[in-house]
Design a protein around this motif. Structure first.
Motif, PDB file in Angstrom:
ATOM      1  N   GLY A 140       6.846  -5.729  -1.417  1.00  0.00           N
ATOM      2  CA  GLY A 140       6.109  -5.868  -2.665  1.00  0.00           C
ATOM      3  C   GLY A 140       4.693  -6.369  -2.472  1.00  0.00           C
ATOM      4  N   GLY A 141       4.514  -7.332  -1.548  1.00  0.00           N
ATOM      5  CA  GLY A 141       3.178  -7.857  -1.289  1.00  0.00           C
ATOM      6  C   GLY A 141       2.248  -6.799  -0.722  1.00  0.00           C
ATOM      7  N   ASN A 142       2.774  -5.954   0.159  1.00  0.00           N
ATOM      8  CA  ASN A 142       1.968  -4.869   0.721  1.00  0.00           C
ATOM      9  C   ASN A 142       1.616  -3.820  -0.325  1.00  0.00           C
ATOM     10  OD1 ASN A 142       1.475  -4.899   3.835  1.00  0.00           O
ATOM     11  ND2 ASN A 142       3.515  -5.747   3.588  1.00  0.00           N
ATOM     12  N   ILE A 143       2.565  -3.508  -1.219  1.00  0.00           N
ATOM     13  CA  ILE A 143       2.283  -2.556  -2.301  1.00  0.00           C
ATOM     14  C   ILE A 143       1.211  -3.135  -3.225  1.00  0.00           C
ATOM     15  CG2 ILE A 143       3.237  -1.418  -4.342  1.00  0.00           C
ATOM     16  CD1 ILE A 143       5.934  -1.314  -2.835  1.00  0.00           C
ATOM     17  N   ALA A 144       1.351  -4.413  -3.580  1.00  0.00           N
ATOM     18  CA  ALA A 144       0.391  -5.067  -4.467  1.00  0.00           C
ATOM     19  C   ALA A 144      -1.016  -5.044  -3.865  1.00  0.00           C
ATOM     20  CB  ALA A 144       0.828  -6.498  -4.749  1.00  0.00           C
ATOM     21  N   ASN A 145      -1.131  -5.350  -2.586  1.00  0.00           N
ATOM     22  CA  ASN A 145      -2.451  -5.354  -1.928  1.00  0.00           C
ATOM     23  C   ASN A 145      -3.063  -3.958  -1.907  1.00  0.00           C
ATOM     24  OD1 ASN A 145      -2.335  -8.101  -1.432  1.00  0.00           O
ATOM     25  ND2 ASN A 145      -1.472  -7.863   0.626  1.00  0.00           N
ATOM     26  N   ALA A 146      -2.237  -2.954  -1.660  1.00  0.00           N
ATOM     27  CA  ALA A 146      -2.739  -1.576  -1.628  1.00  0.00           C
ATOM     28  C   ALA A 146      -3.225  -1.142  -3.005  1.00  0.00           C
ATOM     29  CB  ALA A 146      -1.645  -0.635  -1.128  1.00  0.00           C
ATOM     30  N   LEU A 147      -2.511  -1.533  -4.048  1.00  0.00           N
ATOM     31  CA  LEU A 147      -2.921  -1.176  -5.405  1.00  0.00           C
ATOM     32  C   LEU A 147      -4.193  -1.911  -5.813  1.00  0.00           C
ATOM     33  CD1 LEU A 147       0.601  -1.128  -7.090  1.00  0.00           C
ATOM     34  CD2 LEU A 147      -0.955   0.823  -6.896  1.00  0.00           C
ATOM     35  N   ARG A 148      -4.294  -3.189  -5.459  1.00  0.00           N
ATOM     36  CA  ARG A 148      -5.528  -3.939  -5.768  1.00  0.00           C
ATOM     37  C   ARG A 148      -6.728  -3.315  -5.062  1.00  0.00           C
ATOM     38  NH1 ARG A 148      -2.120  -8.692  -4.584  1.00  0.00           N
ATOM     39  NH2 ARG A 148      -1.405  -9.587  -6.566  1.00  0.00           N
ATOM     40  N   ALA A 149      -6.510  -2.819  -3.847  1.00  0.00           N
ATOM     41  CA  ALA A 149      -7.606  -2.250  -3.059  1.00  0.00           C
ATOM     42  C   ALA A 149      -8.217  -1.016  -3.717  1.00  0.00           C
ATOM     43  CB  ALA A 149      -7.117  -1.909  -1.654  1.00  0.00           C
ATOM     44  N   ILE A 150      -7.457  -0.328  -4.561  1.00  0.00           N
ATOM     45  CA  ILE A 150      -7.994   0.854  -5.247  1.00  0.00           C
ATOM     46  C   ILE A 150      -8.354   0.547  -6.700  1.00  0.00           C
ATOM     47  CG2 ILE A 150      -6.791   2.478  -3.739  1.00  0.00           C
ATOM     48  CD1 ILE A 150      -4.772   2.918  -6.015  1.00  0.00           C
ATOM     49  N   GLY A 151      -8.321  -0.750  -7.064  1.00  0.00           N
ATOM     50  CA  GLY A 151      -8.800  -1.153  -8.376  1.00  0.00           C
ATOM     51  C   GLY A 151      -7.767  -1.295  -9.460  1.00  0.00           C
ATOM     52  N   SER A 152      -6.488  -1.257  -9.120  1.00  0.00           N
ATOM     53  CA  SER A 152      -5.448  -1.433 -10.136  1.00  0.00           C
ATOM     54  C   SER A 152      -5.368  -2.891 -10.571  1.00  0.00           C
ATOM     55  CB  SER A 152      -4.081  -0.987  -9.594  1.00  0.00           C
ATOM     56  OG  SER A 152      -4.086   0.381  -9.277  1.00  0.00           O
TER      57      SER A 152
END
Length: 301
Positions: A21-33
């Motif tokens: 979950g932490g890796n998914i969250a970081n990836a989504l934040r990186a694209i502006g979510s």
């Protein structure tokens, strides 16, 4: 041509502080979510499980993800009935909570993506499983059936349901690599039991991308096997990890030791395995970054 929905707006993640979950969250934040985490503890852009029914906090949610779950292979915890119930509740009940929240939303999200496991399938040295295969009959299979049923939403809501049946996730800072890194580094690694059991696996980056794919691609629904297309055994994984670390892998972990440490019912998850094919995942157009175990192991160490 299949339609895509950009990952913008608010994304709600249950279990967003864990390894996956932490890796998914970081990836989504990186694209502006705009990522919000559902967790036990309050914090910046966190919602507690007790506050999850606050509709104001959930306005504008575009996608909901649930990857919450107690670590089944926590060697510090004895395999008691109480711990087994924690394992079930941390998966099934959190999935139900988020499904019920979605049902009550005035404007529901476009997609609800949940995780399950390849433990859904019966361990076997000969059977081959795709997303359409039947489930097994042991504790893990029953858990996965309950887990998946809890995520299902009424079709009239118009919310896409996607379930990702995950294999062993390989990544630098969590999961199995974190647990076995030191023994392998010191040359004490080796196959588990016979080593002949299948080892369905996936690199953490491919797991992240599979969740992104499930959110973005409007044609993606139903079950996806979250495993690499490369079929390997535990022995082959052990040798690949040893090569990546430049370490010998000649000290096996006998089955009776695994059973002693984890209990017979839980030990099956390591001493037995399933040959799982990501047929629908590939058919729907997902592209893997890491489909070779040697490359994957080199990257995660």
């Amino acid at each position: 041509m299949p339609k895509s929905t950009p990952i913008l707006g608010k994304i709600l993640i249950g279990g967003g502080t864990g390894f996956i979950g932490g890796n998914i969250a970081n990836a989504l934040r990186a694209i502006g979510s705009d990522v919000w985490i559902v967790s036990r503890m309050p914090g910046n852009q966190h919602i507690t499980w007790s506050d999850i029914n606050n509709k104001t906090l959930l306005d504008g949610t575009q996608a909901v993800i649930n990857v919450a779950g107690q670590n089944v292979l926590d060697a510090r915890r004895k395999w008691t009935e109480g711990f087994k119930q924690n394992v079930i509740n941390s998966r099934v009940e959190t999935t139900k909570v988020l499904a019920n929240v979605i049902k009550r939303m005035k404007s529901p999200p476009k997609v609800y993506v949940t995780i399950s496991g390849v433990g859904f399938y019966k361990p076997s040295l000969t059977a081959e499983y795709t997303e359409d295969s039947e489930s097994g009959d042991d504790f893990m299979a029953d858990l996965c059936r309950q887990w998946e049923r809890a995520s299902l939403l009424p079709p009239e809501l118009g919310v896409r349901n996607v379930i990702i049946r995950s294999g062993v996730v390989l990544g630098q800072y969590g999961g199995i690599i974190k647990q076995i890194y030191l023994p392998f580094w010191f040359g004490l690694g080796g196959p588990i039991a016979s080593g002949k059991q299948y080892f369905p696996w996936i690199h953490i980056e491919d797991m992240i991308n599979l969740f992104m794919f499930a959110i973005e691609e409007d044609h993606v629904t139903g079950v996806l096997n979250g495993v690499s297309p490369q079929i390997i055994t535990n022995y082959e994984f052990t040798k690949a990890l040893g090569r990546a670390l430049w370490r010998p892998t000649v000290i096996p972990l006998p089955e009776f030791v695994v059973q002693k440490l984890f209990g017979k019912e839980r030990a099956v998850m390591m001493t037995d395995g399933q040959k799982v094919i990501p047929k629908r995942t590939l058919d729907l157009g997902f592209k893997y970054l890491y489909s070779d175990i040697d490359n994957a192991c080199k990257h995660v160490v």
